[in-house]
Write a protein that holds these residues in place. Sequence first.
Motif, PDB file in Angstrom:
ATOM      1  N   ALA A  73     -37.310  -0.861  -6.384  1.00 17.04           N
ATOM      2  CA  ALA A  73     -38.013  -2.150  -6.380  1.00 17.04           C
ATOM      3  C   ALA A  73     -37.796  -2.874  -5.058  1.00 17.04           C
ATOM      4  O   ALA A  73     -38.749  -3.401  -4.464  1.00 17.04           O
ATOM      5  N   LEU A  74     -36.557  -2.887  -4.587  1.00 18.27           N
ATOM      6  CA  LEU A  74     -36.262  -3.522  -3.302  1.00 18.27           C
ATOM      7  C   LEU A  74     -36.990  -2.808  -2.173  1.00 18.27           C
ATOM      8  O   LEU A  74     -37.574  -3.442  -1.290  1.00 18.27           O
ATOM      9  N   TRP A  75     -36.970  -1.480  -2.208  1.00 17.34           N
ATOM     10  CA  TRP A  75     -37.643  -0.691  -1.177  1.00 17.34           C
ATOM     11  C   TRP A  75     -39.147  -0.979  -1.160  1.00 17.34           C
ATOM     12  O   TRP A  75     -39.732  -1.209  -0.109  1.00 17.34           O
ATOM     13  N   THR A  76     -39.759  -0.966  -2.326  1.00 20.55           N
ATOM     14  CA  THR A  76     -41.208  -1.170  -2.416  1.00 20.55           C
ATOM     15  C   THR A  76     -41.596  -2.550  -1.892  1.00 20.55           C
ATOM     16  O   THR A  76     -42.537  -2.675  -1.102  1.00 20.55           O
ATOM     17  N   ALA A  77     -40.882  -3.574  -2.327  1.00 24.31           N
ATOM     18  CA  ALA A  77     -41.190  -4.935  -1.868  1.00 24.31           C
ATOM     19  C   ALA A  77     -41.015  -5.042  -0.354  1.00 24.31           C
ATOM     20  O   ALA A  77     -41.867  -5.612   0.340  1.00 24.31           O
ATOM     21  N   GLY A  78     -39.937  -4.470   0.174  1.00 28.21           N
ATOM     22  CA  GLY A  78     -39.687  -4.526   1.614  1.00 28.21           C
ATOM     23  C   GLY A  78     -40.704  -3.723   2.403  1.00 28.21           C
ATOM     24  O   GLY A  78     -41.142  -4.147   3.483  1.00 28.21           O
ATOM     25  N   ALA A  79     -41.080  -2.556   1.888  1.00 23.34           N
ATOM     26  CA  ALA A  79     -42.060  -1.717   2.590  1.00 23.34           C
ATOM     27  C   ALA A  79     -43.423  -2.409   2.643  1.00 23.34           C
ATOM     28  O   ALA A  79     -44.114  -2.358   3.668  1.00 23.34           O
ATOM     29  N   ILE A  80     -43.798  -3.073   1.560  1.00 25.44           N
ATOM     30  CA  ILE A  80     -45.068  -3.813   1.548  1.00 25.44           C
ATOM     31  C   ILE A  80     -45.017  -4.949   2.571  1.00 25.44           C
ATOM     32  O   ILE A  80     -45.974  -5.176   3.314  1.00 25.44           O
ATOM     33  N   GLU A  81     -43.887  -5.634   2.613  1.00 24.58           N
ATOM     34  CA  GLU A  81     -43.729  -6.732   3.579  1.00 24.58           C
ATOM     35  C   GLU A  81     -43.824  -6.224   5.019  1.00 24.58           C
ATOM     36  O   GLU A  81     -44.514  -6.825   5.848  1.00 24.58           O
ATOM     37  N   ILE A  82     -43.152  -5.117   5.305  1.00 26.72           N
ATOM     38  CA  ILE A  82     -43.214  -4.532   6.656  1.00 26.72           C
ATOM     39  C   ILE A  82     -44.650  -4.110   6.973  1.00 26.72           C
ATOM     40  O   ILE A  82     -45.158  -4.371   8.064  1.00 26.72           O
ATOM     41  N   GLY A  83     -45.293  -3.456   6.013  1.00 29.90           N
ATOM     42  CA  GLY A  83     -46.676  -3.026   6.214  1.00 29.90           C
ATOM     43  C   GLY A  83     -47.607  -4.201   6.480  1.00 29.90           C
ATOM     44  O   GLY A  83     -48.479  -4.137   7.353  1.00 29.90           O
ATOM     45  N   ASN A  84     -47.423  -5.282   5.753  1.00 24.85           N
ATOM     46  CA  ASN A  84     -48.252  -6.470   5.971  1.00 24.85           C
ATOM     47  C   ASN A  84     -48.008  -7.079   7.354  1.00 24.85           C
ATOM     48  O   ASN A  84     -48.945  -7.537   8.000  1.00 24.85           O
ATOM     49  N   GLU A  85     -46.755  -7.073   7.773  1.00 24.96           N
ATOM     50  CA  GLU A  85     -46.438  -7.629   9.089  1.00 24.96           C
ATOM     51  C   GLU A  85     -47.142  -6.858  10.193  1.00 24.96           C
ATOM     52  O   GLU A  85     -47.744  -7.446  11.084  1.00 24.96           O
ATOM     53  N   TYR A  86     -47.056  -5.545  10.178  1.00 23.63           N
ATOM     54  CA  TYR A  86     -47.674  -4.819  11.282  1.00 23.63           C
ATOM     55  C   TYR A  86     -49.177  -4.673  11.127  1.00 23.63           C
ATOM     56  O   TYR A  86     -49.877  -4.406  12.092  1.00 23.63           O
ATOM     57  N   SER A  87     -49.709  -4.907   9.924  1.00 16.73           N
ATOM     58  CA  SER A  87     -51.171  -4.888   9.809  1.00 16.73           C
ATOM     59  C   SER A  87     -51.774  -6.180  10.364  1.00 16.73           C
ATOM     60  O   SER A  87     -52.921  -6.189  10.798  1.00 16.73           O
ATOM     61  N   ARG A  88     -50.996  -7.276  10.367  1.00 14.79           N
ATOM     62  CA  ARG A  88     -51.471  -8.538  10.920  1.00 14.79           C
ATOM     63  C   ARG A  88     -51.138  -8.687  12.399  1.00 14.79           C
ATOM     64  O   ARG A  88     -51.706  -9.530  13.079  1.00 14.79           O
ATOM     65  N   SER A  89     -50.222  -7.892  12.882  1.00 18.80           N
ATOM     66  CA  SER A  89     -49.746  -8.039  14.253  1.00 18.80           C
ATOM     67  C   SER A  89     -50.762  -7.517  15.262  1.00 18.80           C
ATOM     68  O   SER A  89     -51.501  -6.580  14.994  1.00 18.80           O
ATOM     69  N   THR A  90     -50.779  -8.144  16.413  1.00 13.66           N
ATOM     70  CA  THR A  90     -51.619  -7.663  17.520  1.00 13.66           C
ATOM     71  C   THR A  90     -50.759  -7.149  18.661  1.00 13.66           C
ATOM     72  O   THR A  90     -51.274  -6.732  19.686  1.00 13.66           O
ATOM     73  N   ASP A  91     -49.445  -7.190  18.471  1.00 16.84           N
ATOM     74  CA  ASP A  91     -48.521  -6.711  19.500  1.00 16.84           C
ATOM     75  C   ASP A  91     -48.288  -5.222  19.300  1.00 16.84           C
ATOM     76  O   ASP A  91     -47.321  -4.800  18.684  1.00 16.84           O
ATOM     77  N   PHE A  92     -49.214  -4.408  19.835  1.00 14.83           N
ATOM     78  CA  PHE A  92     -49.092  -2.976  19.594  1.00 14.83           C
ATOM     79  C   PHE A  92     -47.966  -2.338  20.386  1.00 14.83           C
ATOM     80  O   PHE A  92     -47.558  -1.240  20.088  1.00 14.83           O
ATOM     81  N   ASN A  93     -47.428  -3.009  21.388  1.00 15.55           N
ATOM     82  CA  ASN A  93     -46.313  -2.444  22.154  1.00 15.55           C
ATOM     83  C   ASN A  93     -44.994  -2.530  21.379  1.00 15.55           C
ATOM     84  O   ASN A  93     -44.180  -1.619  21.447  1.00 15.55           O
ATOM     85  N   GLY A  94     -44.771  -3.603  20.628  1.00 17.74           N
ATOM     86  CA  GLY A  94     -43.513  -3.772  19.904  1.00 17.74           C
ATOM     87  C   GLY A  94     -43.577  -3.379  18.448  1.00 17.74           C
ATOM     88  O   GLY A  94     -42.582  -3.434  17.736  1.00 17.74           O
ATOM     89  N   SER A  96     -44.022  -0.473  16.771  1.00 18.26           N
ATOM     90  CA  SER A  96     -43.261   0.692  16.313  1.00 18.26           C
ATOM     91  C   SER A  96     -41.775   0.381  16.237  1.00 18.26           C
ATOM     92  O   SER A  96     -41.108   0.740  15.271  1.00 18.26           O
ATOM     93  N   GLY A  97     -41.253  -0.297  17.238  1.00 15.57           N
ATOM     94  CA  GLY A  97     -39.831  -0.647  17.242  1.00 15.57           C
ATOM     95  C   GLY A  97     -39.475  -1.579  16.102  1.00 15.57           C
ATOM     96  O   GLY A  97     -38.432  -1.437  15.473  1.00 15.57           O
ATOM     97  N   MET A  98     -40.366  -2.536  15.824  1.00 14.37           N
ATOM     98  CA  MET A  98     -40.138  -3.471  14.731  1.00 14.37           C
ATOM     99  C   MET A  98     -40.123  -2.727  13.399  1.00 14.37           C
ATOM    100  O   MET A  98     -39.240  -2.938  12.576  1.00 14.37           O
ATOM    101  N   ALA A  99     -41.065  -1.843  13.194  1.00 19.09           N
ATOM    102  CA  ALA A  99     -41.125  -1.102  11.928  1.00 19.09           C
ATOM    103  C   ALA A  99     -39.911  -0.186  11.769  1.00 19.09           C
ATOM    104  O   ALA A  99     -39.363  -0.066  10.673  1.00 19.09           O
ATOM    105  N   ASP A 100     -39.474   0.427  12.847  1.00 18.87           N
ATOM    106  CA  ASP A 100     -38.312   1.318  12.796  1.00 18.87           C
ATOM    107  C   ASP A 100     -37.053   0.535  12.434  1.00 18.87           C
ATOM    108  O   ASP A 100     -36.310   0.921  11.524  1.00 18.87           O
TER     109      ASP A 100
END
Length: 174
Positions: A73-94, A96-100
């Motif tokens: 449950a914790l993993w799923t909620a966190g993964a969705i949050e990470i996915g939402n962050e990088y789907s809204r982001s326009t900083d394509f240089n940072g 990958s590092g943020m997701a990692d």
Amino acid sequence: MAKFDVGGPAQIPGPGNIVVPSASSFGAESTEGLDRGVQMLARGIQGLGSGVGAYAERERKKQQVAQFAQAEALWTAGAIEIGNEYSRSTDFNGMSGMADKRSLELKEKAAALITDAEARDLWLAEAEQRRLHIVDGANDRAYELRQRNEKAGFAEALVTSANVIADPSMDEGT
């Protein structure tokens, strides 16, 4: 010196006057039934020990299932949050590092909910595959944004060039 009344010599047990009870004094002709009773009692005690062990194993497995569910449950909620962050982001240089970084932190936090070391190791191995999927998704999103950015820049350059070429006030030498 005080004397104790210990009775006469006939009342003191000695090698000749010790009486060993026989099986017939218990109402049995032989000890066969008594032996079977003792064996059955031993089997019952062994069965009780096995039952207690099986109960403890069931309880341990229930606890593992509950901890796995909490970690998932914790993993799923966190993964969705990470996915939402990088789907809204326009900083394509940072991206990958943020997701990692975020997915590593999330994996460790979720794994800490599992107390059994062996079960935690199994969960970590599976979660690492999913974590890499998140990082790959971020890399794909960054690549897509980079491509869009380059295409937009190229299209803008083409429009500018076409306007310069089509401008009647521009001389042919230019």
